[in-house]
Design a protein around this motif. Structure first.
Motif, PDB file in Angstrom:
ATOM      1  N   GLU A 270      45.993  39.080  73.808  1.00 46.12           N
ATOM      2  CA  GLU A 270      47.145  40.195  73.994  1.00 46.12           C
ATOM      3  C   GLU A 270      47.836  39.953  75.397  1.00 46.12           C
ATOM      4  OE1 GLU A 270      45.395  44.072  73.246  1.00 46.12           O
ATOM      5  OE2 GLU A 270      45.311  43.645  71.098  1.00 46.12           O
ATOM      6  N   ALA A 271      47.246  39.328  76.317  1.00 44.09           N
ATOM      7  CA  ALA A 271      47.759  38.854  77.491  1.00 44.09           C
ATOM      8  C   ALA A 271      48.681  37.828  77.452  1.00 44.09           C
ATOM      9  CB  ALA A 271      46.825  38.883  78.500  1.00 44.09           C
ATOM     10  N   GLN A 272      48.752  37.200  76.394  1.00 45.03           N
ATOM     11  CA  GLN A 272      49.649  36.118  76.175  1.00 45.03           C
ATOM     12  C   GLN A 272      50.722  36.373  74.914  1.00 45.03           C
ATOM     13  OE1 GLN A 272      48.508  33.385  78.063  1.00 45.03           O
ATOM     14  NE2 GLN A 272      46.774  34.780  78.740  1.00 45.03           N
ATOM     15  N   GLU A 273      52.019  35.966  74.928  1.00 44.23           N
ATOM     16  CA  GLU A 273      52.874  36.072  74.217  1.00 44.23           C
ATOM     17  C   GLU A 273      53.119  34.813  73.149  1.00 44.23           C
ATOM     18  OE1 GLU A 273      57.537  37.446  74.059  1.00 44.23           O
ATOM     19  OE2 GLU A 273      56.580  36.865  75.916  1.00 44.23           O
ATOM     20  N   ILE A 274      52.830  35.220  71.825  1.00 40.98           N
ATOM     21  CA  ILE A 274      52.764  34.503  70.572  1.00 40.98           C
ATOM     22  C   ILE A 274      53.993  34.585  69.625  1.00 40.98           C
ATOM     23  CG2 ILE A 274      51.461  33.405  68.877  1.00 40.98           C
ATOM     24  CD1 ILE A 274      48.834  34.606  70.352  1.00 40.98           C
ATOM     25  N   ILE A 275      54.898  33.890  69.549  1.00 39.17           N
ATOM     26  CA  ILE A 275      56.271  34.219  68.740  1.00 39.17           C
ATOM     27  C   ILE A 275      56.129  33.077  67.506  1.00 39.17           C
ATOM     28  CG2 ILE A 275      58.588  34.418  69.094  1.00 39.17           C
ATOM     29  CD1 ILE A 275      58.330  34.760  72.132  1.00 39.17           C
ATOM     30  N   VAL A 276      56.510  33.759  66.391  1.00 41.15           N
ATOM     31  CA  VAL A 276      56.650  33.092  65.335  1.00 41.15           C
ATOM     32  C   VAL A 276      58.133  33.030  64.986  1.00 41.15           C
ATOM     33  CG1 VAL A 276      56.338  33.160  63.028  1.00 41.15           C
ATOM     34  CG2 VAL A 276      54.331  33.845  64.193  1.00 41.15           C
ATOM     35  N   GLU A 277      58.946  32.055  65.100  1.00 40.79           N
ATOM     36  CA  GLU A 277      60.090  32.041  65.142  1.00 40.79           C
ATOM     37  C   GLU A 277      60.796  30.477  65.149  1.00 40.79           C
ATOM     38  OE1 GLU A 277      63.871  34.706  66.883  1.00 40.79           O
ATOM     39  OE2 GLU A 277      62.724  33.557  68.566  1.00 40.79           O
ATOM     40  N   ASP A 278      62.011  30.327  64.570  1.00 38.51           N
ATOM     41  CA  ASP A 278      62.497  29.158  64.727  1.00 38.51           C
ATOM     42  C   ASP A 278      62.779  28.758  66.244  1.00 38.51           C
ATOM     43  OD1 ASP A 278      64.317  27.049  64.929  1.00 38.51           O
ATOM     44  OD2 ASP A 278      65.223  27.636  63.003  1.00 38.51           O
ATOM     45  N   VAL A 279      62.428  27.713  66.479  1.00 42.24           N
ATOM     46  CA  VAL A 279      62.424  27.151  68.226  1.00 42.24           C
ATOM     47  C   VAL A 279      63.818  27.110  68.357  1.00 42.24           C
ATOM     48  CG1 VAL A 279      61.827  25.188  69.749  1.00 42.24           C
ATOM     49  CG2 VAL A 279      60.123  26.214  68.176  1.00 42.24           C
ATOM     50  N   PHE A 280      64.463  26.468  67.600  1.00 46.63           N
ATOM     51  CA  PHE A 280      65.990  26.375  68.255  1.00 46.63           C
ATOM     52  C   PHE A 280      66.552  27.711  68.302  1.00 46.63           C
ATOM     53  CE2 PHE A 280      64.604  22.932  65.244  1.00 46.63           C
ATOM     54  CZ  PHE A 280      64.608  21.761  66.037  1.00 46.63           C
ATOM     55  N   LYS A 281      66.314  28.827  67.416  1.00 49.91           N
ATOM     56  CA  LYS A 281      66.851  30.140  67.583  1.00 49.91           C
ATOM     57  C   LYS A 281      66.209  30.534  68.827  1.00 49.91           C
ATOM     58  CE  LYS A 281      67.042  34.553  65.261  1.00 49.91           C
ATOM     59  NZ  LYS A 281      66.663  35.445  63.839  1.00 49.91           N
ATOM     60  N   TYR A 282      65.053  30.356  69.201  1.00 49.70           N
ATOM     61  CA  TYR A 282      64.396  31.003  70.548  1.00 49.70           C
ATOM     62  C   TYR A 282      64.993  30.495  71.559  1.00 49.70           C
ATOM     63  CZ  TYR A 282      61.372  32.625  73.965  1.00 49.70           C
ATOM     64  OH  TYR A 282      60.796  33.218  75.359  1.00 49.70           O
TER      65      TYR A 282
END
Length: 401
Positions: A270-282
């Motif tokens: 929870e101290a880290q950020e994990i993002i499920v998203e198209d890398v190009f969009k990010y």
């Protein structure tokens, strides 16, 4: 009756020099081969012996040469010798308590193209890259059992099946592995799944890169891990003292898998950020929000396709680097990596140079990595040494004018 192939004049010299892959375009009569797994003799245009191989369709190849010794039989003893030799070469890994996951047999580097074997905490995982090499399953499994005495053996068939090879799961013999199976790499734990599809949870070829991140580069840094998969780079960065990590991957499975990898190493996910998203969009989102990172890991697959984007390392890596430069702090570091076999080290370094030139930013390459020594390669087959990784320092204050 053993089949006979004839090398074209322009290709014969390469086979004399040890090239193991027999490409369709390199022989005059590729259609002489009919059934994958059959053996053939390759000769030069004057009929002189060049080698004995097996018919297996893989990329542009119609087969792999196994020996340049006309007297050598391709039998159980042949496979026993090859696998025993590979095991002896990796004896230090087999004795290690700190690293219990590594490549045990690396295709043409160990003398049998189209076959790799990975070792995970006493279990072996075979990767078959053609129906041709799969025909030798009985001999190869027996050779592994004799040389390693593994707890169990699993397999992945990485070729298009056309009937006859249907099996219920990837388990082959011995005892079944726990799910997950916990392995170690330089003292860090990974959860791997030997019976869940093509990918088990960690790419073993990046071991030295991950160690360098932990030991030399991560302390106090804000780290962005793009195409993060199960977050292995992020785990090593966090253990190396990173101030925070951000892991981005389009696959839904990346979230629970990355949480798991953090958790088994005692890191609060929870101290880290994990993002499920198209890398190009990010990339676009982060640039718009003015986000900046001290260390960015850029390790895309050689080819990737999402709903709105298609990426090819050979065509698009330069532009991906330009997007990355925008998000990297002055004196920050980009870890530029590719596993594209069709991109040479010189060409890849050219992508890096051109991306910085077009961005008007100066850079300095701090160090580079290729495959670790358990991923054995041979000079005569340069495509086999596919991994190129550069640690590149960004110098925005000394930008090009």
């Amino acid at each position: 009756m053993i089949k006979k192939l004839q090398a074209k004049p322009a290709a014969a010299g390469e086979y004399i020099d040890g090239l193991p892959l027999v490409e369709r375009a390199s022989v005059t009569n590729p259609d002489a081969l009919s059934e994958e797994g059959e053996l053939f003799i390759l000769s030069d245009p004057k009929g002189r012996y060049l080698g004995t191989g097996y018919h297996g369709l893989q990329n542009k190849g119609v087969g792999w040469l196994l020996t340049a010794n006309q007297e050598e039989e391709i039998d159980q003893r042949f496979f026993n010798r090859k696998i025993r030799s590979a095991v002896e070469y990796r004896s230090s890994y087999l004795k290690s308590a700190e690293t219990t996951a590594f490549r045990l047999f690396n295709g043409e580097g160990d003398g049998i193209g189209g076959l790799t074997i990975d070792y995970f905490e006493g279990f072996c995982l075979i990767n078959w890259y053609s129906a041709g090499i799969y025909r030798f399953k009985t001999e190869i499994v027996q050779a592994i059992e004799k040389a390693v005495e593994p707890k169990g053996i699993y397999q992945k068939k990485r070729f298009n099946e056309k009937g006859g090879y249907i099996e219920e799961d990837d388990f082959v013999s011995g005892e079944e592995a726990p799910s997950p199976l916990l392995v170690k790499e330089n003292g860090v734990q990974f959860a791997v799944y030997l019976n869940e599809g093509a990918m088990v949870g960690v790419f073993l070829d990046q071991r030295e890169v991950r160690k360098a991140i932990r030991d030399k580069y991560a302390a106090g840094k804000a780290v962005l891990n793009m195409f993060s998969y199960t977050g292995a780079f992020s785990v090593f960065a966090a253990l190396g003292g990173a101030s925070r990590t951000v892991s981005v991957d389009v696959a839904n499975r990346s979230l629970p898998k990355t949480i798991e990898q953090f958790s088994i190493n005692g890191i609060d996910h929870e101290a880290q950020e994990i993002i499920v998203e198209d890398v190009f969009k990010y990339f676009k989102y982060a640039a718009k929000k003015g986000k900046v990172y001290d260390l960015v890991v850029l390790d895309p697959p050689s080819f990737a396709k999402t709903k709105k984007n298609t990426f090819s390392a050979a065509k698009d890596y330069k532009n991906l680097l330009k997007d990355t430069i925008r998000l990297t702090a002055d004196n920050g570091i980009i870890i530029a990596s590719t596993n594209a076999a069709n991109v040479s080290e010189k060409k890849f370094q050219g992508f890096i140079d051109q991306a910085f030139k077009e961005s008007g930013i100066s850079c300095r390459i701090l160090e580079s990595f290729s495959l670790p020594d358990d991923f054995k390669t041979i000079p005569s087959y340069k495509q086999g040494n596919y991994l190129k990784v550069f640690f590149v320092q960004v110098n925005k204050s000394g930008s090009q004018k």
